[in-house]
Enzyme design. Sequence first.
Site, short mmCIF file in Angstrom:
data_model
loop_
_atom_site.label_atom_id
_atom_site.label_comp_id
_atom_site.label_asym_id
_atom_site.label_seq_id
_atom_site.Cartn_x
_atom_site.Cartn_y
_atom_site.Cartn_z
N TYR A 165 2.52 5.38 -2.07
CA TYR A 165 1.99 6.90 -2.20
C TYR A 165 3.83 7.51 -2.14
CZ TYR A 165 -1.95 7.06 0.05
OH TYR A 165 -3.70 6.46 -0.01
N ARG A 202 -9.87 -9.79 -13.05
CA ARG A 202 -8.70 -8.40 -13.38
C ARG A 202 -7.45 -10.38 -13.78
NH1 ARG A 202 -5.84 -6.24 -7.70
NH2 ARG A 202 -3.92 -6.70 -9.32
N ARG A 203 -6.65 -9.92 -13.93
CA ARG A 203 -5.24 -10.41 -14.72
C ARG A 203 -6.44 -12.12 -15.07
NH1 ARG A 203 -2.84 -10.22 -8.30
NH2 ARG A 203 -1.33 -8.80 -9.44
N HIS A 223 0.92 -0.94 0.35
CA HIS A 223 -0.04 -0.05 0.46
C HIS A 223 0.75 1.08 -0.09
CE1 HIS A 223 -3.10 2.81 -0.32
NE2 HIS A 223 -2.55 3.45 0.43
N HIS A 256 -9.05 1.00 -11.39
CA HIS A 256 -9.43 2.39 -10.14
C HIS A 256 -7.21 2.60 -10.85
CE1 HIS A 256 -7.95 3.63 -6.27
NE2 HIS A 256 -6.83 2.66 -6.14
N PHE A 257 -6.59 1.67 -10.56
CA PHE A 257 -4.72 2.42 -10.56
C PHE A 257 -4.60 2.42 -12.03
CE2 PHE A 257 -4.27 -2.79 -11.06
CZ PHE A 257 -3.29 -2.54 -11.41
N HIS A 258 -5.25 2.62 -12.70
CA HIS A 258 -4.74 3.15 -14.18
C HIS A 258 -5.21 5.03 -14.46
CE1 HIS A 258 -3.70 -0.92 -15.31
NE2 HIS A 258 -2.76 0.17 -17.10
FE1 HAS Z 1 -5.41 2.70 -4.46
C1 HAS Z 1 -5.99 -0.75 -5.11
C2 HAS Z 1 -7.91 2.24 -2.15
C3 HAS Z 1 -4.83 6.18 -3.90
C4 HAS Z 1 -2.64 2.48 -6.81
N1 HAS Z 1 -4.53 0.97 -5.62
C5 HAS Z 1 -4.71 -0.61 -5.85
C6 HAS Z 1 -4.06 -1.45 -6.38
C7 HAS Z 1 -3.32 0.25 -6.74
C8 HAS Z 1 -3.45 1.67 -5.75
C9 HAS Z 1 -2.29 -0.32 -7.74
O1 HAS Z 1 -8.71 0.99 0.12
C10 HAS Z 1 -3.82 -2.44 -7.55
C11 HAS Z 1 -3.06 -3.23 -6.10
C12 HAS Z 1 -3.33 -5.10 -6.81
O2 HAS Z 1 -2.37 -4.97 -7.74
O3 HAS Z 1 -4.15 -5.60 -6.45
N2 HAS Z 1 -5.47 3.65 -3.49
C13 HAS Z 1 -7.47 3.23 -2.42
C14 HAS Z 1 -7.44 5.28 -1.20
C15 HAS Z 1 -6.98 5.83 -2.21
C16 HAS Z 1 -6.14 5.27 -3.34
C17 HAS Z 1 -8.64 5.18 -0.57
N3 HAS Z 1 -4.52 3.82 -5.10
C18 HAS Z 1 -4.25 5.13 -5.14
C19 HAS Z 1 -2.57 5.89 -5.49
C20 HAS Z 1 -2.57 4.85 -6.43
C21 HAS Z 1 -3.09 3.59 -5.76
C22 HAS Z 1 -2.57 7.03 -5.17
C23 HAS Z 1 -1.14 4.81 -7.20
C24 HAS Z 1 -0.86 6.13 -7.51
N4 HAS Z 1 -6.70 0.83 -3.65
C25 HAS Z 1 -7.39 1.57 -2.85
C26 HAS Z 1 -8.17 0.15 -2.07
C27 HAS Z 1 -7.55 -1.01 -3.00
C28 HAS Z 1 -6.47 0.05 -3.76
C29 HAS Z 1 -8.67 -0.08 -0.98
C30 HAS Z 1 -7.49 -2.22 -3.31
C31 HAS Z 1 -8.89 -2.54 -3.47
C32 HAS Z 1 -8.84 -4.34 -3.62
O4 HAS Z 1 -10.56 -4.26 -3.71
O5 HAS Z 1 -7.93 -4.80 -4.19
C33 HAS Z 1 -7.29 7.69 -1.80
O6 HAS Z 1 -5.45 8.07 -1.44
C34 HAS Z 1 -7.57 8.06 -2.98
C35 HAS Z 1 -7.35 9.37 -2.47
C36 HAS Z 1 -7.53 10.64 -3.06
C37 HAS Z 1 -8.47 11.55 -3.40
C38 HAS Z 1 -8.12 12.67 -4.74
C39 HAS Z 1 -7.95 13.75 -4.68
C40 HAS Z 1 -7.56 14.83 -5.58
C41 HAS Z 1 -6.61 15.78 -6.27
C42 HAS Z 1 -6.69 16.16 -6.75
C43 HAS Z 1 -7.11 17.33 -7.41
C44 HAS Z 1 -7.35 17.80 -8.55
C45 HAS Z 1 -7.16 19.24 -8.51
C46 HAS Z 1 -7.23 19.88 -10.15
C47 HAS Z 1 -6.27 20.45 -7.97
C48 HAS Z 1 -8.81 11.97 -1.69
C49 HAS Z 1 -5.57 15.90 -5.05
C50 HAS Z 1 -8.10 21.43 -10.29
C51 HAS Z 1 -8.04 21.21 -11.52
C52 HAS Z 1 -8.62 22.75 -12.71
C53 HAS Z 1 -8.61 22.74 -13.39
C54 HAS Z 1 -8.36 24.08 -11.60
CU CU Z 2 -4.00 0.35 -1.20
#
Ligand code: HAS
Ligand code: CU
Length: 557
Positions: free
Chosen positions: A235, A445-446, A231, A382-384
């Site tokens: 980050y 998946r996979r 996990h 999700h992860f793409h």
């Molecule tokens: Fe995830 C599975 C939960 C973030 C990557 N995640 C994965 C896997 C990968 C991955 C690779 O709880 C698969 C692993 C595998 O092979 O089995 N993930 C989360 C949660 C977050 C999250 C709660 N994941 C990421 C990030 C990754 C990533 C970052 C890679 C870099 N994920 C999970 C969970 C699984 C999971 C479960 C397991 C599920 C399962 O069943 O296997 C949080 O960190 C997300 C928080 C994000 C936000 C969004 C904030 C938005 C921002 C942009 C703002 C935009 C602006 C633009 C400023 C709250 C900061 C403004 C625009 C203008 C035009 C001005």
């Molecule tokens: Cu995770």
Amino acid sequence: MAVSSISSVVEDVYAIHPEKRLTLFFLVTGLVALLVGALLGPLQALNYAGVDLYKNFPFLKSYYQGLTIHGVLNALVFTTFFISGLLLYLPARELNLRPNMAWSWSAYFIMTAGLLMAALAVLANTSNVLYTFYPPLSGHWAFYLGLALVVVASLMVGYEVLRLRNRWKREHPDEVTPIVTYMSLVTWLMWGLASIGIVIEVVVFLLPWSLGLIDGVDPLLARTLFWYTGHPIVYFWLLPAYVSWYGLVPKQAGGKLVSDSLTRLAFLMFLLFSIPVGFHHQFTDPGIPAAWKMIHSLLTMFVGIPSMLTAFTVAASLETGGRARGGKGLLGWIGVLPWGKASFTAQVLAMISFIFGGAGGFVNASFNLDQLVNNTAWIPGHFHLTVGTAVTLTFMGLTFWLVPHLTRKPLYSNRLALYASWIWFVGMMVFATGMHWQGLLGFPRRAYISSLEGVYTEGALAKVLTGVSGVILLVAVVLYFTVLFGTLFAKARLSESEAPAIPFVDAVRIRSEGVLKFMDNLLVWVVLAALLVLVAYLPTLIDQFLNQVPIQGAKLW
Ligand code: HAS
Ligand code: CU
């Protein structure tokens, strides 16, 4: 004569800052890994559309070999190389200190040796264990050792950043660490704590097992150790993108970072909450008490908070840029942002993709909702969006100024770079739509589903979206690498003043120095983070260590 004059120019470019060449090596090696991995992506997307290109594909013996290469090169290798270059270079330049070059080059060579070992093992069809290498699937020892070397080398880079900051601190005892260095160092400290799980998994279990020194490995314990690191590794990929979103992009937009202390707070929260959440990858694993799964589910919601702070702070910082550029009204500042600059646009598109990626993350993090999506195509969807777009598109955007900055060669084409960025963004959004949808329809998946007949026949539109996205992304890959190599191999040189400077942001300080100094005492925060990790993991790990059921390895190919 011509040759010697070119080479003397080359010497000039790197003479004052030899760390530029090292950074370039880290970045380019990582990007070449990305190129190879990304070229296999369309095969996977087409597989999910029911189109089988694996049969008779040159070099590939199976779908799983292709998927392993794709995942290892893109998720593990590209990221680690790129981050090692970026998060060494930025602090070194911000602090105006030269890293220990012998040490840092050693890290590069160890990492490259690791990459070659792991890559050869997979290319030789010995280690089709995917990027999570869950036992009892068993790979060649060279695969595990190679990956271990990549991790060790990255820790060497992190250690060098710690040393740089401590050197700086000795010379400036009363000042707080500059903001980009602060973010970078916290990322490295988090990674140092986070990597312990995978190091134990590989060194204590997988390596001896693959060498025949022990007979078996307990799959549950191995998975738990893997996700301890697996996990927070997400980050470790994301935070370098955040370093750019907070520390560089607002400046590129002509604005300021609206709050220095809020930025540091977000990074401290990542240090605290990135690790004790790994069970959210194991909600469906037996052998982990439901209460602990619930606690990790709750802590996952906590680790969402600093990303929400980031959305606020970064958007507000971009707004200061838009207003400084004359934008008026509620949203008028958005249109006047520098959308014509590929580096800026790529990174803002990356941010936008993360809004959707993050939302899906909260679905995954909910103990009950995850039961529906776990192990389905939803997860790669999700992860793409997260690592595949928020992180990768940010890194691409970074290269559009960073490679010209390092090499003093002009960007090959800003217009092509813009096309590449938009097409990557659109391709990934389409891919994610198709895959999330297929996941809800129950596509696993996979899975080599294109080889199956009569099953997974539903979801025609979702399949088409996924398949088409593979083709769109292929176009983006070709465009991006045309720009990259076109820049790297350009003959022209920019003068020192023409080359892009590092767009270090001006951060607004609204808190007293006292608060910042408190946050600067990083040892305290590392100890707190370690304590939280112990509470969240130790009971379960002890139980699993004491009740191991080692089983022999399996080779399914
Ligand atoms: Fe995830 C599975 C939960 C973030 C990557 N995640 C994965 C896997 C990968 C991955 C690779 O709880 C698969 C692993 C595998 O092979 O089995 N993930 C989360 C949660 C977050 C999250 C709660 N994941 C990421 C990030 C990754 C990533 C970052 C890679 C870099 N994920 C999970 C969970 C699984 C999971 C479960 C397991 C599920 C399962 O069943 O296997 C949080 O960190 C997300 C928080 C994000 C936000 C969004 C904030 C938005 C921002 C942009 C703002 C935009 C602006 C633009 C400023 C709250 C900061 C403004 C625009 C203008 C035009 C001005
Ligand atoms: Cu995770």
